[in-house]
Design a protein around this motif. Structure first.
Motif, mmCIF file in Angstrom:
data_model
loop_
_atom_site.group_PDB
_atom_site.id
_atom_site.type_symbol
_atom_site.label_atom_id
_atom_site.label_comp_id
_atom_site.label_asym_id
_atom_site.label_seq_id
_atom_site.Cartn_x
_atom_site.Cartn_y
_atom_site.Cartn_z
ATOM 1 N N ARG A 1 0.805 -1.205 0.000
ATOM 2 C CA ARG A 1 0.000 0.000 0.000
ATOM 3 C C ARG A 1 0.852 1.275 0.000
ATOM 4 N NH1 ARG A 1 -5.264 1.558 1.353
ATOM 5 N NH2 ARG A 1 -5.429 3.769 0.803
ATOM 6 N N MET A 2 1.964 1.264 0.679
ATOM 7 C CA MET A 2 2.750 2.494 0.793
ATOM 8 C C MET A 2 3.315 2.926 -0.555
ATOM 9 S SD MET A 2 5.974 0.979 2.945
ATOM 10 C CE MET A 2 6.909 -0.459 2.416
ATOM 11 N N PHE A 3 3.587 1.992 -1.463
ATOM 12 C CA PHE A 3 4.027 2.355 -2.811
ATOM 13 C C PHE A 3 2.842 2.770 -3.682
ATOM 14 C CE2 PHE A 3 7.524 -0.300 -1.283
ATOM 15 C CZ PHE A 3 8.613 0.476 -1.623
ATOM 16 N N ASP A 4 1.676 2.107 -3.505
ATOM 17 C CA ASP A 4 0.469 2.503 -4.235
ATOM 18 C C ASP A 4 0.098 3.949 -3.915
ATOM 19 O OD1 ASP A 4 0.397 -0.066 -5.209
ATOM 20 O OD2 ASP A 4 -1.118 -0.754 -3.776
ATOM 21 N N ASP A 5 0.285 4.347 -2.644
ATOM 22 C CA ASP A 5 -0.050 5.724 -2.252
ATOM 23 C C ASP A 5 0.819 6.734 -2.986
ATOM 24 O OD1 ASP A 5 -1.975 4.768 -0.548
ATOM 25 O OD2 ASP A 5 -0.733 4.932 1.268
ATOM 26 N N LEU A 6 2.082 6.390 -3.257
ATOM 27 C CA LEU A 6 2.951 7.318 -3.994
ATOM 28 C C LEU A 6 2.440 7.549 -5.415
ATOM 29 C CD1 LEU A 6 6.614 6.322 -2.997
ATOM 30 C CD2 LEU A 6 5.307 8.306 -2.278
#
Length: 688
Positions: free
Chosen positions: A38-43
C-alpha cells in the motif's frame, strides 16, 4: 519543539555510474517480484495529482527488464529494458521529460510508442539510493502529447520518498529477521545453557527455571515452584536481596543444597524488570574446591621453595659448626685451650644463625599471626641478601643500597623477609619471562618524614609521619598499565599455568597493610619497576641503629703457614671461606681465598703461577662453580678440581669437570682426604 529527521542521505551528491554496483544495490532491497504494498500505491496516487494522466507507475530497472512495483493504466508487470523510457531516466539525476515521443528520435520507433500502451508523453524521476545508485523511477505517462510539464520538483520529491520507502522496507525486514533469530537464540540459550537460569518474583517465588536449573535442583511445576530461599544452605541469609525495578548486574554468591542434598556453590547475576527477577548462575563448586586445593598447594610449594633456598645457607652454617667443633677437639688434645675456646665460639655463632634460619622457615610455613618486634632493619636486610641471591641466576645481579643508620621499626621480621623475597623473585621472573639474560635488582632502604602534602602525593593510603621505605627496583621492561593496576589482586597472574598462583603480591600488600603501612608501585615501559614498602616508624620507640655485619672472630689466634701445594679456594660465604682456609693453612697448604667465580678468573688471569688444586663452591653470584670449573679446565686442563655444595636440589651438569664433589656439611677430615686424593697425581708427577 520536535526535531525534523535528517533525510539528507536521500539526496546524494552525485549519481554513481557503476552498473554492477547499481544492480547489487537493487538486489539488496529484495523487492523484485514482491507482492503489492500500500505504501508504494499511495505514492502513485500522489503522483497523479501533479498532472492528470492515465498512466503512473514505479519502475525498477533490473539487468534486462523493467519491473513495475506498482502501476496504474498498464496491463503488464514488466517490459524489456532496452525499450524502456525508464532505462534512459536512470542515467541522469534530474527528472526526464518527453513532451511528445513522436518527435523524439530516441523513442518514436519504440514498441511502447507504436503499440500498447501508445505512450506520447513521459515524465520520470530517478529513485536514487543513499549511495548514489539509481535503481528505478517514479513515472507519469499519457497517450497524447503535452505542451509542457511544470511538476518536475514535485515528481523529484516523490522519487526521494520512494527511496526512503525502500530503505524503510529493508530496515523493517532486517529487524523482523533479527527478531525471529533473537527469539530462536533465546530459546536455544534457555534450553542448552550449562548455566542455571531462573525467573522469580521479588519475594523469591520461583516462576520458571531452565533445564540446567532443573537438573541441579529438580523440576518446576506448570504453576511455578517453591521459593528460592528453600534451596539455600542453612548458613545462608534466607531473605532475598532487595532490588528496585530496573536494577541490573547484582552479583552474589550463595551456598545452596541440590536435589541430592549435596552442597553447591553458585555465583548469581541478577536483574529486575517490573515484578520479575531474572537470574543467571554458574556452578562454582569445583572452582571453590580447586581454590582451596590451590591455596594448600601454593602453601606447600612456598615451603618447598623456601626450604630449598635456605638449604645452601643452612648447610654452610652446619659446616662452620661441625668444622669448628672438630678443630676444638684437636686443639684440646694439644692443650691449646684458648684456641679451642675460639673454635667453640665460632661453632656457637654458626649454630645460632642456623636456629634463626629455622625460625624463619617455620614462621613462613605456619603462616602464623604476626609477631611484631622492634628490629634493626639494616641488619635484617644484610642477613637476607645471601638467601635472596640464591634465587637469582648468574645473569641477574642483586645489590643492597641502604643508609648506614636506619630507624628501628616494630614488625614481624619473618613476614617482612618473606615479603621482600617475594618481590625479588617476582622481579626475577619478570625478567626471565621477557627473555632478559642480564639485569640488576636493587634493594634500597631510607627513612622519610612525610608532610600531609607529601603524603597526598605519594599515595591515597599514605599519611603524614615518619616512615621507613624499603624498595625493590629492577631495570626490566616495565609493566603494562592494564596489568599494573591489577598486580595486587588475589589470583591475578601473568605467568603461564602451573608457574604461579597470583597470591604472592596480594599477600605482600595485605601484610604491609596489616602492619600499618602501604605499598606503592612505580613502573614505566622500558625503564623498569619499583615496588616500595612503606613501614611506620614509632616516634617513641625509633632510634637510629648502625648496621653490624657478621664477620669472623678477629681474636682467633694465627697459625703458622707452611709453603706447600697452592690451593685456590672460592667460596661466597665469608664464614665458610675463613673456616676452610684456616683448616687448609693449618695443614700446610698455601691458600688463596676469593669470593666468587668471577674474582677467581680475574685472579688467575693476572697471575703467572697456576694453582695445584681448585676448591670451589657451586652456588655463587656472578660466576658459579660449574662455570669456573669449566674455565679452569679449558685453560689448565691438568689442575684437579673439587666442588662443594650446600644446596639440596638441582642436578649436576653432566659436562661439569671435577675430581670430587663434597656435600656440606662436611668434616675437616673428609675435606683433607678429598684434597689428598685429588693431589696424588700432582705429587706423583712432582716425584718423577
Amino acid at each position: 519543539m520536535a526535531l525534523s529527521p535528517d533525510l539528507s542521505f536521500l539526496t546524494p551528491d552525485a549519481l554513481q555510474d557503476d552498473e554492477p554496483k547499481r544492480l547489487a544495490a537493487l538486489q539488496s532491497y529484495n523487492i523484485l517480484g514482491s507482492p503489492p504494498e500500500r505504501m508504494f500505491d499511495d505514492l502513485i496516487d500522489l503522483a497523479r495529482l501533479i498532472v492528470d494522466v492515465p498512466i503512473a507507475y514505479i519502475s525498477l530497472i533490473d539487468s534486462d527488464r523493467q519491473w513495475f512495483k506498482t502501476a496504474q493504466g498498464l496491463e503488464v508487470q514488466e517490459t524489456p529494458r532496452d525499450i524502456a523510457f525508464c532505462d534512459h531516466a536512470i542515467r541522469k539525476k534530474d527528472v526526464m521529460v518527453v513532451l511528445d515521443a513522436h518527435q523524439d528520435p530516441r523513442f518514436r520507433d519504440s514498441p511502447l510508442v507504436t503499440g500498447p500502451p501508445y505512450i506520447r508523453f513521459y515524465a520520470g524521476a530517478p529513485i536514487i539510493t543513499p549511495d548514489g545508485y539509481a535503481v528505478g523511477t517514479i513515472c507519469l505517462s499519457d497517450t497524447k502529447p503535452h505542451p509542457d510539464f511544470s511538476g518536475t520538483e514535485e515528481l523529484a520529491a516523490l522519487a526521494r520518498q520512494a527511496a526512503a520507502l525502500l530503505e524503510l522496507r529493508r530496515s523493517l525486514s532486517q529487524q523482523a529477521v533479527a527478531a525471529r533469530m533473537a527469539t530462536d537464540q533465546r530459546d536455544r540459550l534457555w534450553d542448552n545453557s550449562l548455566d542455571m537460569m531462573l525467573i522469580s518474583r521479588p519475594d523469591g517465588q520461583i516462576i520458571a527455571g531452565n533445564p540446567a536449573w532443573e537438573a541441579t535442583f529438580g523440576p518446576i511445576g506448570d504453576n511455578g515452584g517453591a521459593n528460592f530461599v528453600d534451596f539455600l544452605a542453612p548458613s545462608e541469609e534466607r531473605i532475598p536481596p532487595p532490588m528496585v525495578n530496573g536494577q541490573k548486574d547484582i552479583q552474589v554468591e550463595h551456598e545452596m543444597v541440590n536435589q541430592n542434598g549435596e552442597t553447591v556453590y553458585a555465583s548469581w547475576n541478577l536483574a529486575r524488570e517490573d515484578d520479575m527477577i531474572f537470574g543467571i548462575a554458574r556452578d562454582i563448586t569445583r572452582a571453590r574446591e580447586a581454590e582451596a586445593q590451590l591455596v594448600h598447594v601454593q602453601r606447600m610449594e612456598s615451603v618447598g621453595q623456601l626450604t630449598g633456598g635456605i638449604a645452601h645457607d643452612f648447610n654452610n652454617l652446619l659446616t662452620i659448626v661441625l668444622g669448628n667443633l672438630d678443630i676444638a677437639e684437636r686443639r684440646l688434645g694439644k692443650d691449646e685451650t684458648q684456641r679451642a675456646l675460639a673454635a667453640i665460639t665460632n661453632a656457637r655463632g654458626g649454630a645460632n644463625r642456623a636456629a634463626n634460619l629455622t625460625q624463619r622457615l617455620l614462621a613462613f610455613a605456619r603462616r602464623q599471626s604476626l609477631s611484631p618486634v622492634q628490629i634493626n632493619a639494616g641488619e635484617l636486610l644484610d642477613g637476607l641478601m645471601p638467601l635472596a641471591r640464591q634465587a637469582l641466576h648468574g645473569g641477574i645481579k642483586l645489590t643492597l643500597q641502604i643508609a648506614e643508620t636506619l630507624p628501628s621499626i616494630c614488625i614481624d621480621p619473618g613476614q617482612l623477609e618473606n615479603a621482600i623475597l617475594n618481590l625479588i623473585v617476582n622481579a626475577r621472573d619478570a625478567m626471565v619471562e621477557n627473555d632478559q639474560q642480564t639485569g640488576e635488582i636493587a634493594l634500597h632502604a631510607n627513612e622519610y618524614h612525610l608532610s600531609q602534602e607529601d603524603a597526598e602525593t605519594v599515595s591515597a593510603n599514605a599519611s603524614a609521619g615518619h616512615w621507613l621505605r624499603l624498595c625493590v627496583s629492577d631495570n626490566g621492561s616495565g609493566i603494562e598499565p592494564d596489568i599494573a593496576e591489577r598486580i595486587f589482586e588475589p589470583f591475578f597472574t601473568t605467568k603461564p599455568s602451573g608457574k604461579g598462583t597470583g597470591l604472592g603480591l596480594s599477600q605482600v600488600h595485605g601484610f604491609i597493610a596489616q602492619s600499618g603501612g602501604f605499598v606503592t608501585l612505580k613502573t614505566e615501559i622500558g625503564s623498569g619497576t619499583t615496588i616500595s614498602l612503606w613501614l611506620p616508624v614509632d616516634e617513641g620507640e625509633a632510634q637510629s641503629v648502625e648496621r653490624q655485619s657478621d664477620s669472623t672472630n678477629d681474636n682467633a689466634p694465627a697459625v703458622s703457614q707452611q709453603q706447600s701445594h697452592h690451593i685456590l679456594l672460592v667460596e661466597d660465604n665469608e664464614a665458610v671461606r675463613a673456616h676452610v682456609a684456616e683448616l687448609l693453612e693449618e695443614e700446610g697448604y698455601d691458600v688463596i681465598s676469593l669470593v666468587d667465580g668471577q674474582a677467581a678468573v680475574e685472579h688467575l688471569q693476572s697471575q703467572a703461577r697456576k694453582p695445584d688444586l681448585l676448591l670451589s663452591d657451586i652456588m655463587m653470584p656472578n660466576l658459579d662453580g660449574h662455570g669456573l670449573a669449566s674455565w679452569v679446565h679449558d685453560y689448565y686442563g691438568d689442575v684437579p678440581i673439587i666442588l662443594m655444595t650446600g644446596y639440596a636440589g638441582g642436578e649436576m651438569p653432566s659436562d661439569s669437570p671435577h675430581e670430587a664433589l663434597i656435600t656440606k656439611p662436611f668434616s675437616p677430615q673428609d675435606l683433607l682426604d678429598a684434597i689428598g686424593n685429588a693431589l696424588q697425581p700432582v705429587k706423583a708427577k712432582a716425584a718423577v
